[in-house]
Write a protein that holds these residues in place. Structure first.
Motif, PDB file in Angstrom:
ATOM      1  N   VAL A 133       0.840  -1.352   0.032  1.00  0.00           N
ATOM      2  CA  VAL A 133      -0.041  -0.088   0.008  1.00  0.00           C
ATOM      3  C   VAL A 133       0.709   1.253   0.096  1.00  0.00           C
ATOM      4  CG1 VAL A 133      -1.519   1.190   1.311  1.00  0.00           C
ATOM      5  CG2 VAL A 133      -2.069  -1.157   1.069  1.00  0.00           C
ATOM      6  N   HIS A 134       1.933   1.381   0.816  1.00  0.00           N
ATOM      7  CA  HIS A 134       2.572   2.520   1.019  1.00  0.00           C
ATOM      8  C   HIS A 134       3.262   2.898  -0.174  1.00  0.00           C
ATOM      9  CE1 HIS A 134       1.393   3.311   4.961  1.00  0.00           C
ATOM     10  NE2 HIS A 134       2.019   2.025   5.495  1.00  0.00           N
ATOM     11  N   PRO A 135       3.339   4.169  -0.436  1.00  0.00           N
ATOM     12  CA  PRO A 135       4.154   4.725  -1.998  1.00  0.00           C
ATOM     13  C   PRO A 135       5.482   5.194  -1.609  1.00  0.00           C
ATOM     14  CG  PRO A 135       2.685   6.217  -1.086  1.00  0.00           C
ATOM     15  CD  PRO A 135       2.294   5.199  -0.453  1.00  0.00           C
ATOM     16  N   THR A 136       6.001   5.388  -0.582  1.00  0.00           N
ATOM     17  CA  THR A 136       7.133   5.967  -0.054  1.00  0.00           C
ATOM     18  C   THR A 136       8.011   4.932   0.347  1.00  0.00           C
ATOM     19  OG1 THR A 136       6.468   6.418   2.261  1.00  0.00           O
ATOM     20  CG2 THR A 136       5.968   8.085   0.713  1.00  0.00           C
ATOM     21  N   ASN A 137       9.363   5.125   0.101  1.00  0.00           N
ATOM     22  CA  ASN A 137      10.314   4.035   0.458  1.00  0.00           C
ATOM     23  C   ASN A 137      10.621   3.878   1.746  1.00  0.00           C
ATOM     24  OD1 ASN A 137      10.995   3.398  -2.432  1.00  0.00           O
ATOM     25  ND2 ASN A 137      12.624   5.079  -2.569  1.00  0.00           N
ATOM     26  N   LEU A 138      10.572   4.987   2.723  1.00  0.00           N
ATOM     27  CA  LEU A 138      10.785   4.804   4.111  1.00  0.00           C
ATOM     28  C   LEU A 138       9.612   3.824   4.650  1.00  0.00           C
ATOM     29  CD1 LEU A 138      12.519   5.550   6.368  1.00  0.00           C
ATOM     30  CD2 LEU A 138      11.389   7.887   6.567  1.00  0.00           C
ATOM     31  N   MET A 139       8.344   4.218   4.240  1.00  0.00           N
ATOM     32  CA  MET A 139       7.251   3.459   4.576  1.00  0.00           C
ATOM     33  C   MET A 139       7.423   1.864   4.412  1.00  0.00           C
ATOM     34  SD  MET A 139       5.894   5.507   6.796  1.00  0.00           S
ATOM     35  CE  MET A 139       4.592   4.043   7.500  1.00  0.00           C
ATOM     36  N   ARG A 140       7.771   1.672   3.169  1.00  0.00           N
ATOM     37  CA  ARG A 140       7.860   0.392   2.858  1.00  0.00           C
ATOM     38  C   ARG A 140       8.938  -0.504   3.746  1.00  0.00           C
ATOM     39  NH1 ARG A 140       7.743   0.667  -3.889  1.00  0.00           N
ATOM     40  NH2 ARG A 140       5.537   1.138  -3.781  1.00  0.00           N
ATOM     41  N   LEU A 141      10.179   0.447   3.905  1.00  0.00           N
ATOM     42  CA  LEU A 141      11.223  -0.208   4.780  1.00  0.00           C
ATOM     43  C   LEU A 141      10.677  -0.459   6.212  1.00  0.00           C
ATOM     44  CD1 LEU A 141      14.175  -0.949   5.272  1.00  0.00           C
ATOM     45  CD2 LEU A 141      14.469   1.497   6.127  1.00  0.00           C
ATOM     46  N   VAL A 142       9.948   0.514   6.800  1.00  0.00           N
ATOM     47  CA  VAL A 142       9.292  -0.003   8.110  1.00  0.00           C
ATOM     48  C   VAL A 142       8.249  -1.049   8.056  1.00  0.00           C
ATOM     49  CG1 VAL A 142       7.652   1.114   9.815  1.00  0.00           C
ATOM     50  CG2 VAL A 142       9.439   2.372   8.711  1.00  0.00           C
ATOM     51  N   SER A 143       7.671  -1.157   7.022  1.00  0.00           N
ATOM     52  CA  SER A 143       6.609  -2.434   6.653  1.00  0.00           C
ATOM     53  C   SER A 143       7.516  -3.694   6.517  1.00  0.00           C
ATOM     54  CB  SER A 143       5.619  -2.187   5.648  1.00  0.00           C
ATOM     55  OG  SER A 143       4.913  -1.049   5.517  1.00  0.00           O
ATOM     56  N   PHE A 144       8.575  -3.684   5.951  1.00  0.00           N
ATOM     57  CA  PHE A 144       9.269  -4.703   5.816  1.00  0.00           C
ATOM     58  C   PHE A 144      10.054  -4.945   6.890  1.00  0.00           C
ATOM     59  CE2 PHE A 144      13.561  -6.810   4.589  1.00  0.00           C
ATOM     60  CZ  PHE A 144      12.911  -7.911   3.616  1.00  0.00           C
ATOM     61  N   ASN A 145      10.389  -4.178   7.878  1.00  0.00           N
ATOM     62  CA  ASN A 145      10.835  -4.681   9.219  1.00  0.00           C
ATOM     63  C   ASN A 145       9.844  -5.205  10.217  1.00  0.00           C
ATOM     64  OD1 ASN A 145      13.342  -4.063   8.942  1.00  0.00           O
ATOM     65  ND2 ASN A 145      13.020  -1.849   9.219  1.00  0.00           N
ATOM     66  N   VAL A 146       8.545  -4.568   9.999  1.00  0.00           N
ATOM     67  CA  VAL A 146       7.559  -5.266  10.657  1.00  0.00           C
ATOM     68  C   VAL A 146       7.359  -6.796  10.385  1.00  0.00           C
ATOM     69  CG1 VAL A 146       4.890  -5.344  11.217  1.00  0.00           C
ATOM     70  CG2 VAL A 146       6.334  -3.057  11.160  1.00  0.00           C
TER      71      VAL A 146
END
Length: 104
Positions: free
Chosen positions: A24-37
């Motif tokens: 869902v998230h378009p920004t790279n930083l939020m994708r990184l956080v999602s990957f860590n979750v």
């Protein structure tokens, strides 16, 4: 419902939330956080599997715990590298936009 089942469900929930955030998230930083979750969920799931093996009367095996700890350290280092790359990418894009603004 046992504690291992609850922890397994929580781990599955974390993986699901992380995968949803990756999509869902378009920004790279939020994708990184999602990957860590999602990674935290996988570590939790692996820890629960190791705990269930120890609770079943099998002799305690330290290998799963060692793998989880090693995975956490590697994930932290990879996250730090990813943040550095995201910041460098953002800075390069800001410089390119600034140069385009000067040329116009």
């Amino acid at each position: 419902m046992s504690a291992a089942t609850i922890m397994g469900l929580a781990a599955a929930g974390l993986v699901g939330i992380g995968l949803f955030g990756l999509i869902v998230h378009p920004t790279n930083l939020m994708r990184l956080v999602s990957f860590n979750v999602a990674g935290a969920g996988i570590f939790l799931l692996f820890g629960v599997a190791a705990r269930r093996g120890a609770a079943a009367g099998v002799a305690a095996d330290p290998v799963p715990q060692a793998l989880v700890i090693t995975g956490i350290v590697v994930a932290f280092a990879a996250s730090a590298l990813a943040v550095a790359l995201i910041l460098a990418h953002a800075e390069a894009n800001a410089d390119a936009r600034h140069r385009e603004g000067e040329n116009e």
